[in-house]
Design a protein around this motif. Sequence first.
Motif, PDB file in Angstrom:
ATOM      1  N   UNK A  22       0.831  -1.203   0.000  1.00 44.02           N
ATOM      2  CA  UNK A  22       0.000   0.000   0.000  1.00 44.02           C
ATOM      3  C   UNK A  22       0.870   1.260   0.000  1.00 44.02           C
ATOM      4  N   UNK A  23       1.896   1.288   0.846  1.00 46.74           N
ATOM      5  CA  UNK A  23       2.777   2.454   0.917  1.00 46.74           C
ATOM      6  C   UNK A  23       3.499   2.671  -0.407  1.00 46.74           C
ATOM      7  N   UNK A  24       3.936   1.582  -1.033  1.00 43.60           N
ATOM      8  CA  UNK A  24       4.628   1.691  -2.314  1.00 43.60           C
ATOM      9  C   UNK A  24       3.689   2.200  -3.410  1.00 43.60           C
ATOM     10  N   UNK A  74       7.140  11.685  -4.215  1.00 41.95           N
ATOM     11  CA  UNK A  74       7.108  12.764  -3.223  1.00 41.95           C
ATOM     12  C   UNK A  74       6.807  12.208  -1.831  1.00 41.95           C
ATOM     13  N   UNK A  75       5.783  11.356  -1.757  1.00 45.91           N
ATOM     14  CA  UNK A  75       5.586  10.577  -0.534  1.00 45.91           C
ATOM     15  C   UNK A  75       6.432   9.320  -0.662  1.00 45.91           C
ATOM     16  N   UNK A  76       7.246   9.053   0.353  1.00 47.68           N
ATOM     17  CA  UNK A  76       8.121   7.882   0.268  1.00 47.68           C
ATOM     18  C   UNK A  76       8.238   7.189   1.620  1.00 47.68           C
ATOM     19  N   UNK A  77       8.056   5.872   1.648  1.00 44.25           N
ATOM     20  CA  UNK A  77       8.327   5.094   2.865  1.00 44.25           C
ATOM     21  C   UNK A  77       9.791   4.675   2.956  1.00 44.25           C
ATOM     22  N   UNK A 127       8.699  16.249   7.942  1.00 43.41           N
ATOM     23  CA  UNK A 127       8.151  16.065   6.592  1.00 43.41           C
ATOM     24  C   UNK A 127       9.274  16.247   5.572  1.00 43.41           C
ATOM     25  N   UNK A 128       9.638  15.162   4.916  1.00 40.80           N
ATOM     26  CA  UNK A 128      10.707  15.188   3.914  1.00 40.80           C
ATOM     27  C   UNK A 128      10.139  15.045   2.509  1.00 40.80           C
ATOM     28  N   UNK A 129      10.823  15.667   1.565  1.00 35.59           N
ATOM     29  CA  UNK A 129      10.526  15.483   0.150  1.00 35.59           C
ATOM     30  C   UNK A 129      11.133  14.160  -0.285  1.00 35.59           C
ATOM     31  N   UNK A 130      10.289  13.212  -0.686  1.00 37.36           N
ATOM     32  CA  UNK A 130      10.764  11.883  -1.032  1.00 37.36           C
ATOM     33  C   UNK A 130      11.632  11.837  -2.266  1.00 37.36           C
ATOM     34  N   UNK A 131      11.567  12.871  -3.115  1.00 30.58           N
ATOM     35  CA  UNK A 131      12.387  12.890  -4.328  1.00 30.58           C
ATOM     36  C   UNK A 131      13.816  13.353  -4.044  1.00 30.58           C
TER      37      UNK A 131
END
Length: 299
Positions: A73-75, A84-87, A228-232
């Motif tokens: 689900x997270x992936x 942008x959202x990253x686990x 809150x981190x930018x996943x990219x």
Amino acid sequence: MDTLTLQIMNTEFYIAMPKGIHVVWKEKVEKWLQYVAKEWSRFQSNNELSQLNSLEIGKTLRISSLLYDCLIQADRYYQLSNGLFSPYLKRQLEQHGYNQSFPFDTAKSKAFQNKPLMAERPYEFLGGEQVMRVAQQEIDLGGFAKGYVIEKLANWLEQEVSPDFGLIDGGGDMKVWSSGEKSWTIGVADAWDIDKEISSIKLKTGAIATSNRVYRSWMQGTVKKHHVLNGQTGEIANTEVIQASVVTSSLCDAEVGAKLCFLMDESKLQKWFENNCQQSARFIVKEGQAANWRMTGVK
């Protein structure tokens, strides 16, 4: 109502159900939350998540069906948000000084050197609960795990225990349901004062998630950081947004959507919600600006 309150996963959980239920639910709920808190925390060693994060590249591991489903689900949200959202930001969070459980005010490490974020996913999902490590990034499920667990618990309670109504609140991330006249009034906390409410919404069935960069923030050397981190990029989100609350049918949608409020401009954010949530509302507090509800897909 019959209620259960417990402190777990660094969060206060509050669960409300109708009185007179004959199914024994409190012990099962508490046992399941304790299991997830132990096995999915990045701050504990020798648990299921640490085994996955220590896996060598090219090796495979069979994990529990619950963790496998959560990762799938997270992936999916990782792909839906173009990363942008990253686990997969455990190492970046630690490099920014978030390597201990809250509350803390100052990072233990002052030096920070951001490693390049791998473009590809660090794990491949092979089916049958089998995962293969393909890159160096590591997993931190963070708030997503809490939302996932609350949603799973709510589905079980609604289907097996009380279809009439119920509520689960995990530190402001909530899932509620009602089959009749019962409705819930949910307050939206002030971004700077958790004991003060600045708005509210009435729900019969749905979910709400809130993300706030004030409460989970710390100093690393002379630099103020938040979670809150930018996943990219692996960098701290540079944003005027202080707090974001999202209401929709799925708590996982709401959890990810709240994070994206810090990472997308308004036009891209609106399009993301239109494409991924049939109906939603968001309440965003920015620095020096009044906050208002913004609806998506509501007629």
